[in-house]
Scaffold this motif. Structure first.
Motif, PDB file in Angstrom:
ATOM      1  N   GLN A   1      -3.973   9.891   0.682  1.00 59.43           N
ATOM      2  CA  GLN A   1      -2.855  10.601   0.062  1.00 59.43           C
ATOM      3  C   GLN A   1      -1.584  10.453   0.894  1.00 59.43           C
ATOM      4  OE1 GLN A   1      -3.735  14.737  -1.167  1.00 59.43           O
ATOM      5  NE2 GLN A   1      -3.784  13.844  -3.218  1.00 59.43           N
ATOM      6  N   LEU A   2      -1.710  10.517   2.209  1.00 66.54           N
ATOM      7  CA  LEU A   2      -0.536  10.366   3.070  1.00 66.54           C
ATOM      8  C   LEU A   2       0.025   8.943   2.985  1.00 66.54           C
ATOM      9  CD1 LEU A   2      -1.810  12.460   6.093  1.00 66.54           C
ATOM     10  CD2 LEU A   2       0.205  12.985   4.700  1.00 66.54           C
ATOM     11  N   ALA A   3      -0.862   7.963   2.914  1.00 71.72           N
ATOM     12  CA  ALA A   3      -0.408   6.582   2.752  1.00 71.72           C
ATOM     13  C   ALA A   3       0.335   6.421   1.428  1.00 71.72           C
ATOM     14  CB  ALA A   3      -1.605   5.631   2.806  1.00 71.72           C
ATOM     15  N   GLU A   4      -0.171   7.090   0.414  1.00 69.69           N
ATOM     16  CA  GLU A   4       0.465   7.060  -0.906  1.00 69.69           C
ATOM     17  C   GLU A   4       1.861   7.673  -0.844  1.00 69.69           C
ATOM     18  OE1 GLU A   4      -1.344   8.001  -5.247  1.00 69.69           O
ATOM     19  OE2 GLU A   4      -1.374   9.687  -3.850  1.00 69.69           O
ATOM     20  N   LEU A   5       1.982   8.800  -0.183  1.00 73.17           N
ATOM     21  CA  LEU A   5       3.274   9.478  -0.078  1.00 73.17           C
ATOM     22  C   LEU A   5       4.302   8.611   0.654  1.00 73.17           C
ATOM     23  CD1 LEU A   5       2.031  13.089   0.767  1.00 73.17           C
ATOM     24  CD2 LEU A   5       3.289  12.421  -1.287  1.00 73.17           C
ATOM     25  N   ILE A   6       3.874   7.952   1.721  1.00 72.80           N
ATOM     26  CA  ILE A   6       4.792   7.100   2.487  1.00 72.80           C
ATOM     27  C   ILE A   6       5.219   5.898   1.651  1.00 72.80           C
ATOM     28  CG2 ILE A   6       4.966   5.566   4.485  1.00 72.80           C
ATOM     29  CD1 ILE A   6       3.119   7.563   5.961  1.00 72.80           C
TER      30      ILE A   6
ATOM     31  N   ALA B   1       2.229   3.559  12.108  1.00 70.70           N
ATOM     32  CA  ALA B   1       1.982   2.160  11.787  1.00 70.70           C
ATOM     33  C   ALA B   1       2.460   1.841  10.374  1.00 70.70           C
ATOM     34  CB  ALA B   1       0.499   1.826  11.943  1.00 70.70           C
ATOM     35  N   LEU B   2       2.303   2.806   9.467  1.00 73.84           N
ATOM     36  CA  LEU B   2       2.776   2.619   8.096  1.00 73.84           C
ATOM     37  C   LEU B   2       4.297   2.641   8.036  1.00 73.84           C
ATOM     38  CD1 LEU B   2       0.286   4.922   6.139  1.00 73.84           C
ATOM     39  CD2 LEU B   2       0.310   2.429   6.177  1.00 73.84           C
ATOM     40  N   LYS B   3       4.913   3.519   8.835  1.00 76.07           N
ATOM     41  CA  LYS B   3       6.370   3.608   8.892  1.00 76.07           C
ATOM     42  C   LYS B   3       6.775   4.024  10.315  1.00 76.07           C
ATOM     43  CE  LYS B   3      10.512   5.555   6.828  1.00 76.07           C
ATOM     44  NZ  LYS B   3      11.146   6.466   5.864  1.00 76.07           N
TER      45      LYS B   3
ATOM     46  N   PHE C   1      -1.564  -3.425  12.697  1.00 74.16           N
ATOM     47  CA  PHE C   1      -0.470  -2.717  13.349  1.00 74.16           C
ATOM     48  C   PHE C   1      -0.951  -1.422  14.012  1.00 74.16           C
ATOM     49  CE2 PHE C   1       1.262  -5.120   9.764  1.00 74.16           C
ATOM     50  CZ  PHE C   1       2.156  -5.929  10.439  1.00 74.16           C
ATOM     51  N   ALA C   2      -2.054  -0.867  13.508  1.00 74.42           N
ATOM     52  CA  ALA C   2      -2.550   0.402  14.041  1.00 74.42           C
ATOM     53  C   ALA C   2      -3.014   0.270  15.481  1.00 74.42           C
ATOM     54  CB  ALA C   2      -3.675   0.935  13.158  1.00 74.42           C
ATOM     55  N   GLN C   3      -3.182  -0.984  15.959  1.00 74.18           N
ATOM     56  CA  GLN C   3      -3.616  -1.175  17.330  1.00 74.18           C
ATOM     57  C   GLN C   3      -2.521  -0.741  18.314  1.00 74.18           C
ATOM     58  OE1 GLN C   3      -4.818  -5.270  17.735  1.00 74.18           O
ATOM     59  NE2 GLN C   3      -6.292  -5.143  16.062  1.00 74.18           N
TER      60      GLN C   3
END
Length: 445
Positions: free
Chosen positions: A193-198, A230-232, A18-20
């Protein structure tokens, strides 16, 4: 320092497809739709809370620093870490904090997940330097606050510092001296850490800071912006994820920068703007708790600030700095409560409104416009002889004008291009009042 980053390898890999997508190429219509709730909410509560609440602005008998106390007094990392053992906020009550915000009329909350001191205020699996592993408190305050916000219908946001005085790969001043590897910090610490928070707390807003360090670049900001969206995809992210912020005025110095809104700090834009922006301010002098700071802004000042911000098309993010016990200082609660009383009567002139080209008249009148484009609100904090004269707004013949807080229409006349509105002998509420003018047109400049 790290427990394990393996948990995030799968998450990062699953997002790589999705990051693409380049979220920086989002259409204006798509961005307007994504940002609509944020623009409509107008008023939020900022919370600066961390280990710095323990020294409370004083170190070795010397004042200064607040949340910057580690840097201000050059406190060695190992010594600063000792504050964690003293951090045990037994009075912390997430539901109470959210009720304070809701009573104030705040529609969203943004709390520091990690400030520049590098301490994580949640149960992070990336580090042991967090509130659950390093303090006697052993509770995840970010989770508790996120849950309380969800229950109360308040949007939840997180402040996160890009720079980190604690992490050896992010801070060249760390001792024993080692060559920092910022890229390693970014990929193996900051992003996980940011991925964890999301993933764990589902924030609606990510509010970055600390982007001014030389190690951070616009390219990294754009990469991080796309990684997080991409994560949210619905995330709202401030412009401090980029390098574009122009000083304390906070607006972008150049176009096509990463981030969704400008961030004026401790000031309000001099005029209105069609760009998204949010003025962040303290109620006293400091962001974090400082026991000797009793220089509180009055409720009247805070309400007038909110009015000015709304008239100029921005949002107002007003800060509280809880103490080490977990309590929001009483003077903050008192002033927020007065703002809530004012908003209860006059909310339709603030929330879900737009800025007019002629957003003010003199020093004492500000205008906002309802979404229907037919209703104009004239917000005034001064009047003489129970009447108010307005030259900027011209109601159509036969249209009605009301004072919010009263149900009866007011008498008004038009003469020589000015509208004269007769006010009741006793105005409801205090500080500022709102005329609701139906079918009004704004005169061109």
């Amino acid at each position: 320092m790290k427990k394990s980053c393996l948990l995030f390898a799968g998450l990062a890999l699953s997002c790589s497809v999705f990051a693409q997508k380049n979220y920086l190429e989002e259409s204006k219509a798509a961005k307007t739709q994504r940002m609509q709730w944020w623009h409509d909410d107008t008023f939020g509560m900022f919370i600066h809370w961390g280990l710095y609440a323990v020294p409370a602005g004083t170190y070795n008998g010397k004042d200064g620093g607040a949340e910057w106390i580690m840097e201000t007094h050059h406190i060695p990392t190992a010594e600063y870490e000792k504050y964690a053992a003293q951090f045990n906020p037994q009075q912390f009550d997430a539901k109470k904090w959210v009720s304070i915000a809701k009573a104030a009329g705040a529609k969203y909350i943004v709390i520091t997940s990690k400030h520049h001191d590098g301490f994580s205020m949640w149960d992070s699996k990336v580090t042991n330097y967090d509130i659950v592993d390093a303090t006697p408190f052993k509770r995840d305050v970010i989770k508790e606050l996120a849950d309380a916000c969800k229950s109360a219908g308040i949007k939840f946001g997180l402040y996160h510092s890009i720079m980190d005085w604690h992490h050896p790969n992010a801070n060249p001043k760390q001792k024993p001296a080692q060559k920092p590897d910022f890229a390693k910090y970014r990929e193996e610490y900051l992003k996980p850490q940011l991925a964890e928070l999301i993933k764990k707390y589902d924030p609606a807003i990510l509010w970055f800071d600390g982007e001014w360090i030389s190690e951070w670049t616009e390219e990294q900001g754009k990469d991080l912006y796309n990684y997080l969206r991409a994560l949210k995809p619905s995330l709202v992210i401030n412009n401090r994820i980029s390098k574009a912020r122009g000083g304390m005025e906070g607006m972008n110095k150049y176009e096509n920068a990463a981030g969704d809104f400008g961030t004026p700090e401790q000031e309000i834009l001099k005029t209105n703007s069609q760009d998204y922006w949010e003025s962040c301010m303290t109620i006293n002098n400091n962001w974090g708790f400082v026991k000797n700071d009793q220089n509180w802004k009055s409720a009247e000042t805070l309400i007038n600030n909110l009015i000015d911000v709304a008239a100029k098309g921005g949002n107002y993010l007003l800060n509280v700095g809880p103490n080490a016990a977990g309590e929001i200082p009483a003077p903050s609660v008192e002033r927020l409560g007065e703002m809530g009383v004012w908003l209860k009567q006059n909310k339709e002139a603030i929330y879900s409104t737009n800025s007019l080209e002629n957003y003010k008249e003199g020093d004492h009148i500000r205008f906002t416009q309802g979404k229907d484009g037919k209703t104009t609100y004239a917000i005034f904090n001064k009047q003489e002889n129970n009447e108010i004269s307005i030259a900027t707004i011209q109601p159509k013949k036969g249209s009605k004008t009301y004072l919010l807080g009263l149900n009866q229409p007011l008498n008004w006349t038009s003469n020589n291009g000015k509208v004269l509105v007769k006010l009741p002998a006793e105005l409801p509420g205090k500080y500022a009042w709102v005329l609701k003018i139906q079918d009004a047109a704004s005169k061109a400049k």
